[in-house]
Design an enzyme around this catalytic site. Structure first.
Site, PDB file in Angstrom:
ATOM      1  CB  SER A   1      27.988  36.305   6.291  1.00 12.13           C
ATOM      2  OG  SER A   1      28.862  36.159   7.397  1.00 12.13           O
TER       3      SER A   1
ATOM      4  CG  ASN B   1      46.390   5.112 -31.870  1.00  8.23           C
ATOM      5  OD1 ASN B   1      46.142   4.963 -30.667  1.00  8.23           O
ATOM      6  ND2 ASN B   1      47.544   4.765 -32.407  1.00  8.23           N
TER       7      ASN B   1
ATOM      8  CB  SER C   1      41.751   6.676 -19.884  1.00  4.89           C
ATOM      9  OG  SER C   1      41.474   5.722 -20.885  1.00  4.89           O
TER      10      SER C   1
ATOM     11  CE  LYS D   1      28.958  40.857   3.291  1.00  7.63           C
ATOM     12  NZ  LYS D   1      30.287  40.339   3.560  1.00  7.63           N
TER      13      LYS D   1
ATOM     14  CB  THR E   1      37.418  55.604 -19.201  1.00 10.20           C
ATOM     15  OG1 THR E   1      37.537  56.943 -18.717  1.00 10.20           O
ATOM     16  CG2 THR E   1      36.505  55.614 -20.429  1.00 10.20           C
ATOM     17  CG  HIS E   2      41.125  55.500 -16.630  1.00 11.51           C
ATOM     18  ND1 HIS E   2      42.373  55.030 -16.983  1.00 11.51           N
ATOM     19  CD2 HIS E   2      40.724  56.296 -17.650  1.00 11.51           C
ATOM     20  CE1 HIS E   2      42.715  55.537 -18.163  1.00 11.51           C
ATOM     21  NE2 HIS E   2      41.726  56.304 -18.591  1.00 11.51           N
TER      22      HIS E   2
ATOM     23  CD  GLU F   1      32.072  36.902  -4.310  1.00 11.06           C
ATOM     24  OE1 GLU F   1      33.098  36.852  -3.623  1.00 11.06           O
ATOM     25  OE2 GLU F   1      30.932  36.903  -3.816  1.00 11.06           O
TER      26      GLU F   1
ATOM     27  CD  GLN G   1      44.705   7.054 -21.243  1.00 13.73           C
ATOM     28  OE1 GLN G   1      44.528   6.152 -22.060  1.00 13.73           O
ATOM     29  NE2 GLN G   1      45.203   6.821 -20.040  1.00 13.73           N
TER      30      GLN G   1
ATOM     31  CG  ASN H   1      28.386  37.667   0.945  1.00 19.24           C
ATOM     32  OD1 ASN H   1      28.464  38.888   1.117  1.00 19.24           O
ATOM     33  ND2 ASN H   1      28.665  36.798   1.903  1.00 19.24           N
TER      34      ASN H   1
HETATM   35  N1  ARG Z   1      42.632   5.521 -23.900  1.00 24.43           N
HETATM   36  C1  ARG Z   1      43.425   5.962 -24.990  1.00 24.43           C
HETATM   37  C2  ARG Z   1      43.329   7.496 -25.097  1.00 24.43           C
HETATM   38  O1  ARG Z   1      42.444   8.024 -24.584  1.00 24.43           O
HETATM   39  C3  ARG Z   1      42.976   5.347 -26.257  1.00 24.43           C
HETATM   40  C4  ARG Z   1      44.032   5.262 -27.314  1.00 24.43           C
HETATM   41  C5  ARG Z   1      45.021   4.256 -26.935  1.00 24.43           C
HETATM   42  N2  ARG Z   1      45.913   3.966 -27.999  1.00 24.43           N
HETATM   43  C6  ARG Z   1      47.028   3.329 -27.802  1.00 24.43           C
HETATM   44  N3  ARG Z   1      47.790   3.122 -28.817  1.00 24.43           N
HETATM   45  N4  ARG Z   1      47.429   2.987 -26.614  1.00 24.43           N
HETATM   46  O2  ARG Z   1      44.175   8.123 -25.685  1.00 24.43           O
END
Ligand code: ARG
Length: 466
Positions: free
Chosen positions: A282, A115, A28, A288, A160-161, A295, A327, A290
């Site tokens: 454009s 965790n 990650s 144009k 309205t509408h 948007e 994750q 825009n």
């Molecule tokens: N990179 C993990 C996440 O974002 C961190 C927690 C990982 N914990 C584990 N028990 N593998 O969730």
């Protein structure tokens, strides 16, 4: 295809490194490095607590705190290194800290798990994101309020509408969005209050046998208190969903205003002109101009809603406590926050700079017999006619005006009396758009005086938030 080395942090019971695809799906760091400041802050607080409680020797705790601060300074200057073998920001911090201060870095993860660590870092990140949005919302609200004050007596059609309904003031219309923004600020603040509890110390899921001081860690990180249940702490992502739901609601408001800008800037409306700085051309049609930014704000809102839905589906049905699915919680928030940030900036910029075409708005406001309700109300108030009958008589006046090709105010006394004698002196009814809006003084109504009161009240409400 296996990697040559096992993971330094958890590879003790492994003889082989991960398959290359395993490493890729697991990592990650490419995105969660965005948490680095918050992760280091969490680690500094944890290390200080470990020192205060005597779980670590004071000099070890101090070495960790100083090393982490030095690492933060280094990354501030050089950026965060991205080594997929280190999986995520938490292991990157620990590994790079070890390179700087040696084996004492290995003591940082005492009485902690990734965790509770990631839950803490992410809460801190979301808290900052909320504070940033709240600030931008307040600034944007002030822009709308200032413009509303200047346009308190500018007449525009109310719809309205999407049919011309009754004349309103532009100030009143703009203040409607201020109400939405005030609710958005409130929603973000409520989300912040709910998230401001510290999961650190919940460890992997069950708490820890070390004599930690969770209240101290919470306090050091600016949380109100520690969270109450270790299982909930590591599996709870309500704060992320709360954030996305608030962001979605806010984005929906921005999208509605963006849609109005798109409509108003179109030739059939002609209610506004966006300056060059907020228009695009454009590649083929030289004439144009825009409203692309509006948007895109409208488009971004759909994406933010999708990100919110995506994370809700990710969380749905996950057993307690942590699962790696979680994750996937970060990218939707990072993306949503970037989209909302640029949307707020663009809307604030456009609304500060847009030119309102007052004459055109007034012209359309006076079209379509928009003061027919005022005629009916006048019959009720001046002649004691029951409203349902008054509605009918005003409708007949509209029909007569339409046939004669004039507005309601253009009907002669004779023509009015021919419809009903009680209409003979309807010339004194508030049939001009100015008279119509001026009469709507009910609380929250569109009269210029009511708008000026709403402007003052909104400024007080914003000040009370500061
Ligand atoms: N990179 C993990 C996440 O974002 C961190 C927690 C990982 N914990 C584990 N028990 N593998 O969730």
């Amino acid at each position: 295809m296996t990697g040559s080395t096992t993971n330094r942090a958890w590879g003790g019971r492994f003889t082989e490194g991960p398959d290359a695809v395993m490493a890729r799906i697991n990592a990650s760091i490419p995105f969660d490095k965005r948490l680095w400041r918050h992760d280091i802050a969490g680690s500094i607080a944890h290390a200080r607590m470990l020192g205060e409680t005597g779980i670590l020797a004071a000099e070890d705790a101090q070495a960790l705190v100083e090393g982490l601060s030095a690492l933060a300074a280094k990354w501030e200057a050089e950026g965060v290194p991205e080594d997929p073998a280190l999986e995520d920001i938490h292991m990157t911090v620990e590994a790079k800290l070890a390179e700087m201060i040696g084996p004492v870095a290995g003591r940082l993860h005492t009485a902690r798990s990734r965790n509770d660590q990631v839950a803490t870092s992410f809460r801190l990140w979301v808290r900052d994101a909320i504070d940033g949005h709240a600030q931008a919302l307040v600034a944007f609200a002030h822009i709308l309020i200032d413009r509303a004050e200047a346009e308190a007596q500018t007449i525009m059609p109310g719809f309205t509408h999407l049919q011309v309904a009754q004349p309103v003031t532009l100030g009143h219309h703009l203040m409607a969005y201020v109400e939405m923004l005030l609710r958005d600020i409130d929603r973000f603040r409520a989300a912040r209050a709910r998230l401001n509890f510290c999961p650190l110390g919940s460890a992997a899921l069950a708490g820890t046998g070390f004599p930690i001081d969770r209240a101290l860690t919470a306090q050091l990180l600016g949380f109100d208190a520690p969270t109450a249940n270790s299982l909930d702490s590591v599996s709870d992502r309500d704060f992320a969903l709360d954030y996305l739901m608030a962001a979605t609601q806010c984005a929906l408001h921005l999208s509605r205003l963006a849609e109005e800008l798109v409509l108003w800037a179109s030739q059939p409306f002609g209610f506004v002109t966006l300056p060059d700085a907020w228009s695009t051309g454009s590649s083929i049609m030289p004439q144009k101009r825009n409203p692309d930014a509006a948007e895109l704000v409208r488009g971004h809102s759909g994406r933010i809603l999708g990100l919110m839905t995506g994370l809700a589906v990710t969380m749905k049905g996950l057993p307690l406590a942590y699962s790696k699915d979680m994750q996937d919680d970060k990218e939707p928030l990072f993306e949503a926050s970037d989209l909302l940030e640029v949307s707020l900036a663009a809307m604030a910029g456009m609304m500060a700079d847009v030119t309102f075409m007052r004459e055109r708005m007034r012209e359309v406001a006076a079209s379509g017999f928009s003061t027919a309700t005022d005629l009916a109300d006048w019959l009720v108030q001046a002649k004691g006619v029951p409203f349902r009958e008054a509605h009918h008589l005003a409708g007949r006046a509209v029909r007569a005006a339409e046939a004669a090709g004039v507005g309601l105010a253009g009907l002669s006394a004779d023509a009015l009396a021919a419809i009903d004698p009680r209409l003979a002196d309807a010339g004194s009814a508030p049939l001009s758009v100015e008279a119509s809006v001026a009469s709507r003084l009910s609380q929250g109504g569109t009269a210029p005086a009511a708008v000026r009161e709403a402007v003052a009240a909104a400024r007080r409400r914003l000040e009370a938030l500061a």
